[in-house]
Design a protein around this motif. Structure first.
Motif: not given
Length: 565
Positions: A335-336, A344-347, A355-356
């Motif tokens: 979990v990052l 949203s970009l990382a997910q 990603v949270v």
């Protein structure tokens, strides 16, 4: 029943018993003996002062400490020590001075020791300005007391108040050149000048502090950091070596030495101490908030649940975020946690990672086996040989398509994103440029430049003479819509930037980019090479002592070669 008077011999014996218990660490016994002592010798203010000292160490309620302070001051009003002790306890506990003792403050308004302790207490309770006013009131009676100026400066320094520098300068004028106050004032003033980018002043002041107090290890470590910023890594390394000889476990020196060595390409040696920022954290470090979880230090990640979080700014989160995907690729459930603007970009880019947003409520530490700051993962990626290519960021394809259509409206020819300034308060001085420095680049014919400078109005207001072929970005909020920024940079033909978010975004998206670096860039940019393994599509142009002219000219030529290639 009337107690017979206790002889002087008995008085001495009780004092000795209390002292022996205190030295043995038996504070409970010392407190009992001292309570008996003050009952028998209530006129002895020293007895109450000693009892107060013991009670402080036993974390007795502040109200009880206030009562003991009152008794001590009634018995011996010439000794302000008990009031100083109470004020210190209030500062440590972060509580206001109890009413039952506050009445004594006016009586000791001109007492230097009381003022210093009261200022620290007020700073924590009511802010820097109130604390500074308290100090200045006493300075009327002691205008040459260097300690008061130092305290006023330290109070204001935390609030970035410009008067802090003035206070430290006054302290330097009043203090003995080889005294503790001179060393402390010079060190604090050096830190302010360092943060403002006045590197010559900072280096001179750090050295002056060390001349006054050669044992000040922290001043030497700070001097090394200033030398790094001056572009003198060899001198910094020499300073760090001396620091580490005197104190091998000086964590700040180990951390800085680690970054210097990694930047020079010594990955094996440099990463040996890279962990100290998190294994030996400072008092306010995020690591301490996560102390319930063990720190991941390279154990087999297969089947392990790891919470990864960013410890630096947005740019650092971008460069290290692919390491979370690398860790997930080795079998970990990752979990990052990231800046909400990047989620949203990382997910989209790392589908095997959850990603949270930082500050959200989705994370329960009990769900994890370990935690790891994303920058620390670099050490283990390097240990793994760095063989596996890191995943790039992936922009929203629909927004990319929209931006490409928008950019066509700017006219024919290549479209190059451009930003020339930025950074936080502590870094902008080292890497920002003026728009006028880039006239040669912006005169490149048949090219449209698109401003990615988020702190300048879209019309160009505040940027001086706005160049004819520099267009405002077709994105409403460059600062906060980072997913949109990623799409815009993907739609552009290339990006020219200082070492800020735009450079990181272009590199992480694997888009062509030309980056202007300061004399001492962060370690992942390296020290000498024209490329960095973190961002293989970027070309790097480094500032030397001669200023920005040379690297900007070289960058301009590289852009023109790119456009004609």
């Amino acid at each position: 029943m009337i107690r017979p008077p206790v002889s002087e011999t008995g008085r001495v014996a009780l004092k000795a018993q209390a002292g022996a218990a205190f030295r043995a660490g038996n504070l409970a016994a010392a407190q009992i003996i001292l309570k008996r002592y003050v009952c028998l010798f209530s006129e002895d203010g020293a007895g109450y002062a000693n009892l107060l000292a013991v009670a402080r160490r036993r974390t007795v309620a502040i109200s009880s400490l206030a009562d003991l302070t009152r008794y001590a001051l009634f018995a011996d009003p010439d000794n302000s020590g008990p009031l100083v002790a109470l004020l210190t306890a209030c500062a440590e506990m972060r509580v206001p001075v109890p009413d039952r003792a506050a009445g004594f403050l006016a009586r000791y308004d001109t007492d230097t020791e009381v003022t210093l302790a009261h200022a620290i207490c007020l700073h924590g309770q009511r802010g820097a300005r109130v604390a500074a006013v308290r100090v200045r009131r006493t300075l009327v009676f002691h205008p040459a007391e260097a300690r008061l100026y130092v305290q006023a400066g330290k109070s204001l320094q935390g609030d970035d108040d410009s008067d802090a520098e003035t206070a430290f300068l006054h302290a330097l004028c009043c203090a003995e050149p080889q005294g503790r106050e001179f060393a402390e004032a010079a060190l604090n003033l050096a830190a302010l000048r360092h943060a403002a980018g006045a590197l010559g002043d900072a280096v001179s002041l750090y050295r002056a502090s060390l001349r006054a107090d050669p044992t000040a290890i922290d001043a030497r470590a700070n001097l090394a950091a200033a030398l790094v910023d001056c572009g003198e890594p060899a001198a910094a390394e020499q300073t760090l070596r001396r620091t580490l000889v005197e104190k091998p476990q000086h964590w700040d020196a180990l951390w800085l030495s680690s970054l210097l060595r990694i930047g020079e390409g010594d990955v094996t040696g440099g990463y040996r101490a890279h962990h100290v920022r998190w294994t030996e954290p400072h008092a306010e470090a995020r690591t301490l908030e996560l102390a319930a979880l063990p720190l991941w230090l390279g154990q087999d990640p297969n089947g392990v649940r790891i919470f990864v979080w960013g410890d630096f700014g947005v740019g650092d989160e971008i460069v290290f975020s692919p390491l979370a995907a690398w860790l997930a690729g080795r079998g970990a459930a990752v979990v990052l946690e990231m800046d909400p603007r990047l989620v949203s970009l990382a997910q989209r880019s790392f589908p095997d990672v959850t990603v949270v947003p930082r500050g959200g409520s989705q994370v329960e530490l009990g769900d994890f086996d370990f935690h790891a700051p994303s920058a620390l993962l670099a050490r283990f990626y390097a240990r793994d040989g760095g063989r596996k290519a890191l995943l790039p960021l992936r922009a929203d394809p629909k927004r990319v398509s929209t931006f490409r259509k928008n950019l066509v409206e700017f006219g024919p020819g290549p479209k190059i994103g451009f930003s020339w300034g930025g950074g936080g308060k502590r870094t902008s001085w080292s890497k920002s440029t003026e728009l006028t420095d880039w006239t040669g680049l912006l005169d490149t014919p048949d090219v449209t430049f698109v401003s990615l400078q988020y702190d300048v109005a879209k019309s160009g207001e505040g940027a001086g003479d706005w160049p004819r072929n520099l267009h405002p970005a077709p994105l409403e909020d460059l600062r906060n819509d980072l997913d949109g920024l990623a799409a815009l940079i993907t739609a552009l033909d290339a990006t020219v930037s200082i070492s800020g978010v735009n450079a990181h975004m272009a590199g992480a998206l694997r888009r062509p980019g030309f980056v202007l670096l300061p004399r001492s860039p962060l370690w992942f940019w390296g020290r000498k090479a024209p490329r960095t393994g973190w961002y293989p599509t970027l070309q790097l142009f480094r500032r030397a002592d001669s200023g920005w002219g040379g690297p900007i000219a070289a960058l301009t030529q590289a852009v023109r070669r790119f456009l004609t290639g």
